[in-house]
Write a protein that holds these residues in place. Structure first.
Motif, PDB file in Angstrom:
ATOM      1  N   PHE A   1      -1.946   6.831  10.661  1.00  0.00           N
ATOM      2  CA  PHE A   1      -1.734   7.958   9.736  1.00  0.00           C
ATOM      3  C   PHE A   1      -2.425   7.779   8.388  1.00  0.00           C
ATOM      4  O   PHE A   1      -2.833   8.752   7.754  1.00  0.00           O
ATOM      5  CB  PHE A   1      -0.234   8.204   9.536  1.00  0.00           C
ATOM      6  CG  PHE A   1       0.460   7.277   8.567  1.00  0.00           C
ATOM      7  CD1 PHE A   1       0.810   5.992   8.934  1.00  0.00           C
ATOM      8  CD2 PHE A   1       0.764   7.693   7.276  1.00  0.00           C
ATOM      9  CE1 PHE A   1       1.446   5.133   8.049  1.00  0.00           C
ATOM     10  CE2 PHE A   1       1.406   6.848   6.372  1.00  0.00           C
ATOM     11  CZ  PHE A   1       1.740   5.558   6.760  1.00  0.00           C
ATOM     12  N   THR A   2      -2.564   6.541   7.937  1.00  0.00           N
ATOM     13  CA  THR A   2      -3.195   6.328   6.631  1.00  0.00           C
ATOM     14  C   THR A   2      -4.626   6.867   6.587  1.00  0.00           C
ATOM     15  O   THR A   2      -5.123   7.213   5.517  1.00  0.00           O
ATOM     16  CB  THR A   2      -3.223   4.832   6.270  1.00  0.00           C
ATOM     17  OG1 THR A   2      -3.841   4.107   7.337  1.00  0.00           O
ATOM     18  CG2 THR A   2      -1.829   4.298   6.050  1.00  0.00           C
TER      19      THR A   2
ATOM     20  N   GLU B   1      -0.352  -7.121  10.909  1.00  0.00           N
ATOM     21  CA  GLU B   1       0.367  -5.863  10.721  1.00  0.00           C
ATOM     22  C   GLU B   1      -0.066  -4.834  11.778  1.00  0.00           C
ATOM     23  O   GLU B   1      -1.134  -4.940  12.363  1.00  0.00           O
ATOM     24  CB  GLU B   1       0.095  -5.312   9.309  1.00  0.00           C
ATOM     25  CG  GLU B   1       0.603  -6.237   8.204  1.00  0.00           C
ATOM     26  CD  GLU B   1       0.370  -5.674   6.807  1.00  0.00           C
ATOM     27  OE1 GLU B   1       0.321  -4.445   6.661  1.00  0.00           O
ATOM     28  OE2 GLU B   1       0.245  -6.480   5.864  1.00  0.00           O
TER      29      GLU B   1
ATOM     30  N   ARG C   1       5.296  -6.928  -2.717  1.00  0.00           N
ATOM     31  CA  ARG C   1       3.920  -6.844  -2.204  1.00  0.00           C
ATOM     32  C   ARG C   1       2.953  -7.165  -3.324  1.00  0.00           C
ATOM     33  O   ARG C   1       3.022  -6.552  -4.401  1.00  0.00           O
ATOM     34  CB  ARG C   1       3.647  -5.450  -1.668  1.00  0.00           C
ATOM     35  CG  ARG C   1       2.220  -5.158  -1.259  1.00  0.00           C
ATOM     36  CD  ARG C   1       1.926  -5.616   0.171  1.00  0.00           C
ATOM     37  NE  ARG C   1       0.516  -5.563   0.502  1.00  0.00           N
ATOM     38  CZ  ARG C   1       0.038  -5.401   1.722  1.00  0.00           C
ATOM     39  NH1 ARG C   1       0.856  -5.283   2.752  1.00  0.00           N
ATOM     40  NH2 ARG C   1      -1.251  -5.412   1.954  1.00  0.00           N
ATOM     41  N   ARG C   2       2.069  -8.101  -3.081  1.00  0.00           N
ATOM     42  CA  ARG C   2       1.063  -8.435  -4.075  1.00  0.00           C
ATOM     43  C   ARG C   2      -0.182  -7.587  -3.856  1.00  0.00           C
ATOM     44  O   ARG C   2      -0.659  -7.445  -2.730  1.00  0.00           O
ATOM     45  CB  ARG C   2       0.692  -9.918  -3.973  1.00  0.00           C
ATOM     46  CG  ARG C   2      -0.345 -10.351  -5.020  1.00  0.00           C
ATOM     47  CD  ARG C   2      -0.696 -11.806  -4.879  1.00  0.00           C
ATOM     48  NE  ARG C   2       0.360 -12.671  -5.359  1.00  0.00           N
ATOM     49  CZ  ARG C   2       0.481 -13.086  -6.621  1.00  0.00           C
ATOM     50  NH1 ARG C   2      -0.402 -12.696  -7.528  1.00  0.00           N
ATOM     51  NH2 ARG C   2       1.470 -13.870  -6.970  1.00  0.00           N
TER      52      ARG C   2
ATOM     53  N   GLU D   1      -3.850  -6.977  -3.508  1.00  0.00           N
ATOM     54  CA  GLU D   1      -5.023  -7.795  -3.208  1.00  0.00           C
ATOM     55  C   GLU D   1      -6.279  -7.181  -3.841  1.00  0.00           C
ATOM     56  O   GLU D   1      -6.319  -5.994  -4.148  1.00  0.00           O
ATOM     57  CB  GLU D   1      -5.198  -7.923  -1.693  1.00  0.00           C
ATOM     58  CG  GLU D   1      -4.020  -8.618  -1.014  1.00  0.00           C
ATOM     59  CD  GLU D   1      -4.219  -8.772   0.486  1.00  0.00           C
ATOM     60  OE1 GLU D   1      -5.367  -8.842   0.942  1.00  0.00           O
ATOM     61  OE2 GLU D   1      -3.200  -8.833   1.203  1.00  0.00           O
TER      62      GLU D   1
ATOM     63  N   TYR E   1      -2.488  -2.804 -10.603  1.00  0.00           N
ATOM     64  CA  TYR E   1      -3.710  -3.593 -10.783  1.00  0.00           C
ATOM     65  C   TYR E   1      -3.731  -4.824  -9.873  1.00  0.00           C
ATOM     66  O   TYR E   1      -2.688  -5.263  -9.374  1.00  0.00           O
ATOM     67  CB  TYR E   1      -3.814  -4.036 -12.250  1.00  0.00           C
ATOM     68  CG  TYR E   1      -3.871  -2.892 -13.224  1.00  0.00           C
ATOM     69  CD1 TYR E   1      -5.081  -2.250 -13.488  1.00  0.00           C
ATOM     70  CD2 TYR E   1      -2.722  -2.425 -13.854  1.00  0.00           C
ATOM     71  CE1 TYR E   1      -5.137  -1.178 -14.365  1.00  0.00           C
ATOM     72  CE2 TYR E   1      -2.776  -1.365 -14.747  1.00  0.00           C
ATOM     73  CZ  TYR E   1      -3.977  -0.735 -15.000  1.00  0.00           C
ATOM     74  OH  TYR E   1      -4.040   0.327 -15.855  1.00  0.00           O
ATOM     75  N   HIS E   2      -4.921  -5.372  -9.732  1.00  0.00           N
ATOM     76  CA  HIS E   2      -5.135  -6.608  -8.981  1.00  0.00           C
ATOM     77  C   HIS E   2      -4.130  -7.674  -9.416  1.00  0.00           C
ATOM     78  O   HIS E   2      -3.921  -7.880 -10.610  1.00  0.00           O
ATOM     79  CB  HIS E   2      -6.565  -7.109  -9.241  1.00  0.00           C
ATOM     80  CG  HIS E   2      -6.915  -8.358  -8.501  1.00  0.00           C
ATOM     81  ND1 HIS E   2      -7.681  -9.352  -9.038  1.00  0.00           N
ATOM     82  CD2 HIS E   2      -6.595  -8.767  -7.247  1.00  0.00           C
ATOM     83  CE1 HIS E   2      -7.838 -10.319  -8.171  1.00  0.00           C
ATOM     84  NE2 HIS E   2      -7.201 -10.001  -7.071  1.00  0.00           N
ATOM     85  N   ASN E   3      -3.546  -8.329  -8.428  1.00  0.00           N
ATOM     86  CA  ASN E   3      -2.596  -9.429  -8.634  1.00  0.00           C
ATOM     87  C   ASN E   3      -1.198  -8.995  -9.080  1.00  0.00           C
ATOM     88  O   ASN E   3      -0.305  -9.844  -9.172  1.00  0.00           O
ATOM     89  CB  ASN E   3      -3.140 -10.475  -9.624  1.00  0.00           C
ATOM     90  CG  ASN E   3      -4.100 -11.440  -8.949  1.00  0.00           C
ATOM     91  OD1 ASN E   3      -3.957 -11.721  -7.763  1.00  0.00           O
ATOM     92  ND2 ASN E   3      -5.066 -11.936  -9.683  1.00  0.00           N
TER      93      ASN E   3
ATOM     94  N   GLU F   1       4.316   1.075   4.930  1.00  0.00           N
ATOM     95  CA  GLU F   1       4.484   0.695   6.336  1.00  0.00           C
ATOM     96  C   GLU F   1       4.799  -0.785   6.477  1.00  0.00           C
ATOM     97  O   GLU F   1       5.629  -1.171   7.302  1.00  0.00           O
ATOM     98  CB  GLU F   1       3.224   1.046   7.133  1.00  0.00           C
ATOM     99  CG  GLU F   1       3.370   0.688   8.607  1.00  0.00           C
ATOM    100  CD  GLU F   1       2.287   1.302   9.454  1.00  0.00           C
ATOM    101  OE1 GLU F   1       2.421   2.476   9.834  1.00  0.00           O
ATOM    102  OE2 GLU F   1       1.284   0.616   9.765  1.00  0.00           O
ATOM    103  N   GLN F   2       4.158  -1.613   5.672  1.00  0.00           N
ATOM    104  CA  GLN F   2       4.444  -3.041   5.773  1.00  0.00           C
ATOM    105  C   GLN F   2       5.886  -3.353   5.347  1.00  0.00           C
ATOM    106  O   GLN F   2       6.567  -4.176   5.967  1.00  0.00           O
ATOM    107  CB  GLN F   2       3.471  -3.854   4.921  1.00  0.00           C
ATOM    108  CG  GLN F   2       3.628  -5.351   5.200  1.00  0.00           C
ATOM    109  CD  GLN F   2       3.111  -6.209   4.076  1.00  0.00           C
ATOM    110  OE1 GLN F   2       2.847  -5.726   2.980  1.00  0.00           O
ATOM    111  NE2 GLN F   2       2.958  -7.493   4.355  1.00  0.00           N
TER     112      GLN F   2
ATOM    113  N   PHE G   1       0.425   3.787   1.068  1.00  0.00           N
ATOM    114  CA  PHE G   1       0.937   4.127   2.400  1.00  0.00           C
ATOM    115  C   PHE G   1       0.923   2.884   3.304  1.00  0.00           C
ATOM    116  O   PHE G   1       1.827   2.664   4.096  1.00  0.00           O
ATOM    117  CB  PHE G   1       0.123   5.273   2.997  1.00  0.00           C
ATOM    118  CG  PHE G   1       0.315   6.558   2.239  1.00  0.00           C
ATOM    119  CD1 PHE G   1       1.459   7.315   2.402  1.00  0.00           C
ATOM    120  CD2 PHE G   1      -0.645   7.001   1.325  1.00  0.00           C
ATOM    121  CE1 PHE G   1       1.657   8.491   1.688  1.00  0.00           C
ATOM    122  CE2 PHE G   1      -0.453   8.166   0.608  1.00  0.00           C
ATOM    123  CZ  PHE G   1       0.692   8.915   0.784  1.00  0.00           C
ATOM    124  N   ARG G   2      -0.106   2.071   3.151  1.00  0.00           N
ATOM    125  CA  ARG G   2      -0.162   0.789   3.852  1.00  0.00           C
ATOM    126  C   ARG G   2       1.007  -0.100   3.403  1.00  0.00           C
ATOM    127  O   ARG G   2       1.667  -0.722   4.233  1.00  0.00           O
ATOM    128  CB  ARG G   2      -1.501   0.115   3.552  1.00  0.00           C
ATOM    129  CG  ARG G   2      -1.627  -1.322   4.005  1.00  0.00           C
ATOM    130  CD  ARG G   2      -2.879  -1.976   3.425  1.00  0.00           C
ATOM    131  NE  ARG G   2      -4.102  -1.535   4.053  1.00  0.00           N
ATOM    132  CZ  ARG G   2      -4.669  -2.155   5.098  1.00  0.00           C
ATOM    133  NH1 ARG G   2      -4.121  -3.239   5.606  1.00  0.00           N
ATOM    134  NH2 ARG G   2      -5.780  -1.687   5.603  1.00  0.00           N
TER     135      ARG G   2
END
Lengths: 156, 156, 156, 156
Positions: D28-29, C16, B13-14, B16, B75-77, B36-37, B32-33
């Motif tokens: 939930f988030t 998503e 996961r990058r 954003e 961190y970002h990226n 789930e992904q 948490f996002r």
């Protein structure tokens, strides 16, 4: 901007920590979130809701278009004044205009065009005429619509 | 941490820009996002989905509990490695464990406990037994569940 | 819509579960999130980033304006094609245009106008000329800017 | 749950449309978002903030851990009571406990463990002792910490 005499709904929104990004300012997407929340408060003040469901059928106001211009950055803990104007009211759609201020500073402006719709399982979303109870809410805010808008309105 | 031999699903996961906050790091809610992904990718790899609807009836995996520990800032990226382990599998619920690494650095760990449920309009959400197709997906990941877990599992 | 010959950057985005709302469709605010992510991929393909910090000084692309029109609903698990066009390129600002399709179906269009800026602690955000390395990236995408745009461009 | 006599901070949170997902309930988030907002209100009531910056140096409360258990679904327009308890107070970290109710119904519980830290450009995040002004705020909420907690506290 808008003359003070134009009918409008007013609320406030505090910038939360989560709304900021690494540049130290509010991430622009949050203004659309703020607009929807202000719209919901406007509706709620008149006993309405942006979305409801009953027996699997939903009624709501999906968005046709949304836009915003960002004039000055907003920061964590800012308390923004949010003003809503009825920009255009058609038979099936509604365009609300928003202005965000921090004190005298204009932070952002925006518009949301939305349509009254029915959601039923397994069927396409269906656009409906705006019901009388919503028009009763919106009517008093039409007063300042300019002539040109009223003309295009009547042709809708 | 986990021995390399333990069965796990791996994705990335990058981070954003929108995931960062004014402190310059990923806001904790995003983990948490991300969990789930990653879970959705795990399911999708086996032809399954976290949520579906048909004729107004929904099937899904609402969350019973969720937790995370944050070990180092992201961190970002950053491109994070996300590893998923089956922590516990019951008749009606599933606990997945997550680990986030950036290279060798452990960034966060987490768990999501979720239950297989049916959603019908106007009715309470109903918990159901996990169907065979999901158990077929999850089974190979049970191998490394330790004895204690298997015992408590059998009492479930 | 856009002729196939117009230079554009193309990516995809999967909807998503968290992006949906109780109406069963993608909440409109997510399209702005998707636009920014696609823009970031466009930049990254050319070795650039939307935001960076060094010794407390940040460089980034805050938004001047953003808009979107929603043509058809998008649903959980949809894989959307996202196309980016350079709509207008000025000395200090850049307007990108976005189109979202699911197969042949146009889902949404949008625009983001953004300015190249420097962020320093305790100082106002400062707009700067777009550096050569970004112009080198953007140049090839100018080809299809129509004459009218090029004229207004030269007056910028 | 908690005895009524235990010191706690109380606020409310209305479920917004954007907080729902296609299952028709709060994703939930959002409970983690709600917890942080309630925590911010708690701090603000005593004149404090979760995050501040000055001359490029930031002070804040990054999260060490967060967890939640979801007991009953929450829906659009629900107004949730949010109660905050001081669960544990150390020299450098603070654990807050949260309870969400809709009327008599317990919706969710949660905990956030957070550490007081300094952020300086180009340097690692540095954990510091919680300053007296925060301890003055938190002290009165310690009253109900049980003996066991106080013991482990003193060994911290």
């Amino acid at each position: 901007m808008e003359p003070e005499t134009k009918p409008r709904f007013v609320t406030t929104r505090r910038v939360e920590f989560i709304d900021t990004d690494m540049a130290g300012i509010v991430h622009f997407t949050n203004f659309f979130r703020y607009m929807e929340q202000a719209e919901a408060e406007f509706f709620r003040t008149y006993g309405h809701t942006l979305a409801s469901t009953s027996e699997g059928t939903g009624m709501g106001w999906p968005r046709v278009a949304a836009s915003a211009s960002f004039k000055a950055p907003a920061y964590h803990n800012d308390v923004l004044d949010v003003r809503i104007f009825v920009r255009r009211r058609g038979f099936k759609s509604l365009t609300l205009q928003f202005e965000f201020h921090r004190g005298e500073t204009l932070i952002a402006t925006g518009q949301i065009k939305t349509a009254y719709c029915r959601f039923r399982p397994g069927q396409p979303i269906q656009s409906l005429e705006i019901p009388p109870e919503f028009n009763a809410m919106l009517g008093p805010y039409d007063a300042a619509l300019d002539k040109e808008l009223q003309r295009s309105e009547s042709e809708n």
